[in-house]
Design an enzyme around this catalytic site. Sequence first.
Site, PDB file in Angstrom:
ATOM      1  N   ARG A 191      30.834  29.099  81.967  1.00  0.00           N
ATOM      2  CA  ARG A 191      32.046  29.343  81.212  1.00  0.00           C
ATOM      3  C   ARG A 191      32.538  30.748  81.557  1.00  0.00           C
ATOM      4  O   ARG A 191      31.749  31.643  81.860  1.00  0.00           O
ATOM      5  CB  ARG A 191      31.790  29.261  79.705  1.00  0.00           C
ATOM      6  CG  ARG A 191      31.277  27.928  79.230  1.00  0.00           C
ATOM      7  CD  ARG A 191      32.318  26.839  79.320  1.00  0.00           C
ATOM      8  NE  ARG A 191      33.375  26.995  78.326  1.00  0.00           N
ATOM      9  CZ  ARG A 191      34.450  26.222  78.269  1.00  0.00           C
ATOM     10  NH1 ARG A 191      34.644  25.270  79.164  1.00  0.00           N
ATOM     11  NH2 ARG A 191      35.361  26.417  77.330  1.00  0.00           N
ATOM     12  N   ARG A 231      21.412  33.805  55.849  1.00  0.00           N
ATOM     13  CA  ARG A 231      20.557  34.777  55.176  1.00  0.00           C
ATOM     14  C   ARG A 231      20.817  34.671  53.686  1.00  0.00           C
ATOM     15  O   ARG A 231      21.975  34.546  53.265  1.00  0.00           O
ATOM     16  CB  ARG A 231      20.859  36.194  55.656  1.00  0.00           C
ATOM     17  CG  ARG A 231      20.584  36.422  57.130  1.00  0.00           C
ATOM     18  CD  ARG A 231      21.098  37.790  57.559  1.00  0.00           C
ATOM     19  NE  ARG A 231      20.865  38.014  58.983  1.00  0.00           N
ATOM     20  CZ  ARG A 231      21.466  38.960  59.692  1.00  0.00           C
ATOM     21  NH1 ARG A 231      22.353  39.762  59.110  1.00  0.00           N
ATOM     22  NH2 ARG A 231      21.196  39.106  60.968  1.00  0.00           N
ATOM     23  N   ARG A 290      18.209  29.828  65.760  1.00  0.00           N
ATOM     24  CA  ARG A 290      17.527  30.265  64.548  1.00  0.00           C
ATOM     25  C   ARG A 290      18.354  29.903  63.329  1.00  0.00           C
ATOM     26  O   ARG A 290      19.529  29.610  63.428  1.00  0.00           O
ATOM     27  CB  ARG A 290      17.287  31.773  64.587  1.00  0.00           C
ATOM     28  CG  ARG A 290      18.542  32.584  64.800  1.00  0.00           C
ATOM     29  CD  ARG A 290      18.209  34.051  65.028  1.00  0.00           C
ATOM     30  NE  ARG A 290      19.391  34.857  65.231  1.00  0.00           N
ATOM     31  CZ  ARG A 290      19.975  35.037  66.413  1.00  0.00           C
ATOM     32  NH1 ARG A 290      19.470  34.466  67.490  1.00  0.00           N
ATOM     33  NH2 ARG A 290      21.046  35.781  66.529  1.00  0.00           N
ATOM     34  N   GLU A 318      40.465  36.438  73.068  1.00  0.00           N
ATOM     35  CA  GLU A 318      39.585  35.838  74.066  1.00  0.00           C
ATOM     36  C   GLU A 318      39.732  34.320  74.062  1.00  0.00           C
ATOM     37  O   GLU A 318      39.711  33.683  73.003  1.00  0.00           O
ATOM     38  CB  GLU A 318      38.122  36.194  73.801  1.00  0.00           C
ATOM     39  CG  GLU A 318      37.805  37.658  74.018  1.00  0.00           C
ATOM     40  CD  GLU A 318      36.311  37.951  73.908  1.00  0.00           C
ATOM     41  OE1 GLU A 318      35.509  36.990  73.911  1.00  0.00           O
ATOM     42  OE2 GLU A 318      35.948  39.137  73.814  1.00  0.00           O
ATOM     43  N   TYR A 323      21.366  33.273  80.358  1.00  0.00           N
ATOM     44  CA  TYR A 323      22.087  34.233  79.534  1.00  0.00           C
ATOM     45  C   TYR A 323      21.081  35.264  79.034  1.00  0.00           C
ATOM     46  O   TYR A 323      20.076  34.917  78.411  1.00  0.00           O
ATOM     47  CB  TYR A 323      22.767  33.555  78.341  1.00  0.00           C
ATOM     48  CG  TYR A 323      23.488  34.554  77.471  1.00  0.00           C
ATOM     49  CD1 TYR A 323      24.754  35.019  77.830  1.00  0.00           C
ATOM     50  CD2 TYR A 323      22.892  35.072  76.333  1.00  0.00           C
ATOM     51  CE1 TYR A 323      25.408  35.957  77.061  1.00  0.00           C
ATOM     52  CE2 TYR A 323      23.541  36.015  75.564  1.00  0.00           C
ATOM     53  CZ  TYR A 323      24.796  36.454  75.929  1.00  0.00           C
ATOM     54  OH  TYR A 323      25.434  37.401  75.179  1.00  0.00           O
ATOM     55  N   ASP A 334      20.589  39.153  77.055  1.00  0.00           N
ATOM     56  CA  ASP A 334      21.082  40.364  76.422  1.00  0.00           C
ATOM     57  C   ASP A 334      20.685  41.564  77.275  1.00  0.00           C
ATOM     58  O   ASP A 334      19.757  41.501  78.081  1.00  0.00           O
ATOM     59  CB  ASP A 334      20.502  40.505  75.018  1.00  0.00           C
ATOM     60  CG  ASP A 334      21.137  39.541  74.027  1.00  0.00           C
ATOM     61  OD1 ASP A 334      22.311  39.178  74.227  1.00  0.00           O
ATOM     62  OD2 ASP A 334      20.454  39.150  73.055  1.00  0.00           O
ATOM     63  N   ARG A 394      38.246  34.578  69.464  1.00  0.00           N
ATOM     64  CA  ARG A 394      38.121  35.791  68.650  1.00  0.00           C
ATOM     65  C   ARG A 394      39.116  36.836  69.123  1.00  0.00           C
ATOM     66  O   ARG A 394      39.697  36.727  70.210  1.00  0.00           O
ATOM     67  CB  ARG A 394      36.707  36.349  68.716  1.00  0.00           C
ATOM     68  CG  ARG A 394      36.251  36.800  70.097  1.00  0.00           C
ATOM     69  CD  ARG A 394      34.802  37.289  70.047  1.00  0.00           C
ATOM     70  NE  ARG A 394      34.344  37.787  71.344  1.00  0.00           N
ATOM     71  CZ  ARG A 394      33.147  38.332  71.568  1.00  0.00           C
ATOM     72  NH1 ARG A 394      32.281  38.437  70.568  1.00  0.00           N
ATOM     73  NH2 ARG A 394      32.816  38.761  72.762  1.00  0.00           N
TER      74      ARG A 394
END
Length: 380
Positions: A245, A174, A170, A298, A346, A348, A275
Amino acid sequence: MRYCVVGAGLSGAVIARSLGEAGHKVLVVDERSHLGGNCHSARDPETGVMTHIYGPHIFHTSNERVWSYVTRFAEMRPYNHRVVAVAKSGVYSLPLNLMTINQFFKRCMGPAEARAFIASKVRKIEEPRNFEEQALALMGEELYEAFFKGYTSKQWGMSPTDLPASVLKRLPARFDYNDSYFAHHYQAIPSGGYTAMAENILRAPNVEVRLNCRFEELSENFAHVFYSGPLDRFFGFRLGRLGYRTLDFERMIDKGDFQGAAVINYCDADVPFTRITEHKYFAPWEKDNFDMTLCYREYSRAAGAQDIPYYPIRLANEQKLLRSYIELAQATEKVSFVGRLGTYRYLDMDVTIEEALAASDRLLELIARGEAPPSFFVEP
């Protein structure tokens, strides 16, 4: 005969409870020592901080049925996820928003001016062929180079030119000052952790849970098996291994606060980690209760045979291999493949629960009619 659910993550827990509540006997097995799969959370013994053991998991959804379901089994505390990014020696907020754009370009633009400004930066690419071209067509070279190129290369272990354009799903910008990472109506984290939530879901009639138990060790004959483990593993990797991964975590303990945020992404390619997460910030209602803080760096890399799989790669070679495994699965009787690993996607957490509830609805209808469940409730 009873049913078997392989894997005590969210998919397995929801399906097992539905079967048990409907009066069917169920055995749930998991080779790990805990419930909850990769959303397992536990108190860190050294700091007392509630820790997301396999990396941060933020629950977010706009699905009323899913929200109603999880609030049956956990106290869901509001949590608005915000991500900070370090890029080219600057500190910014993600997703890209009006503050990020103005800070990065050292401007003071309103929404309309910023839209026109970014439009002047983008490349005119009618049909982007890869991730890089998609990003250049959406945001232009400077923002792509700063926030996405290096980070994406580290996360996926390959050039963004080798990733499909669809990975960037997407518009990653913004044109207001909204820096909330997710746009869903409900955003929360269970106050007692995800493992406690999974335990409550599985505390159901007719359901036996057996941890530290591999499905391959069982000799019992089951009416049907619902398998949420890796699809290729079920078949002994006979066609080869699907690509994933995985993540390595470097633990850090400090006094007080370390970074002042739950997540800071390090976007530059020359920083080896992706991160740093500071876990007490995932429970803001209790973060001031601790003298010490717990953080993790990470590092992303290709998953080996003994590693925990996190992100399916799903590039051309894996897609071809996946189709072959799907054919094997469809020829296998009395087994249904469910969830993130069973369908090599993947997902959520809210989608995982949504799909498990839908599968349960269909499953109970089929059982009532005396029909066999399908190999896949959702096509991989």
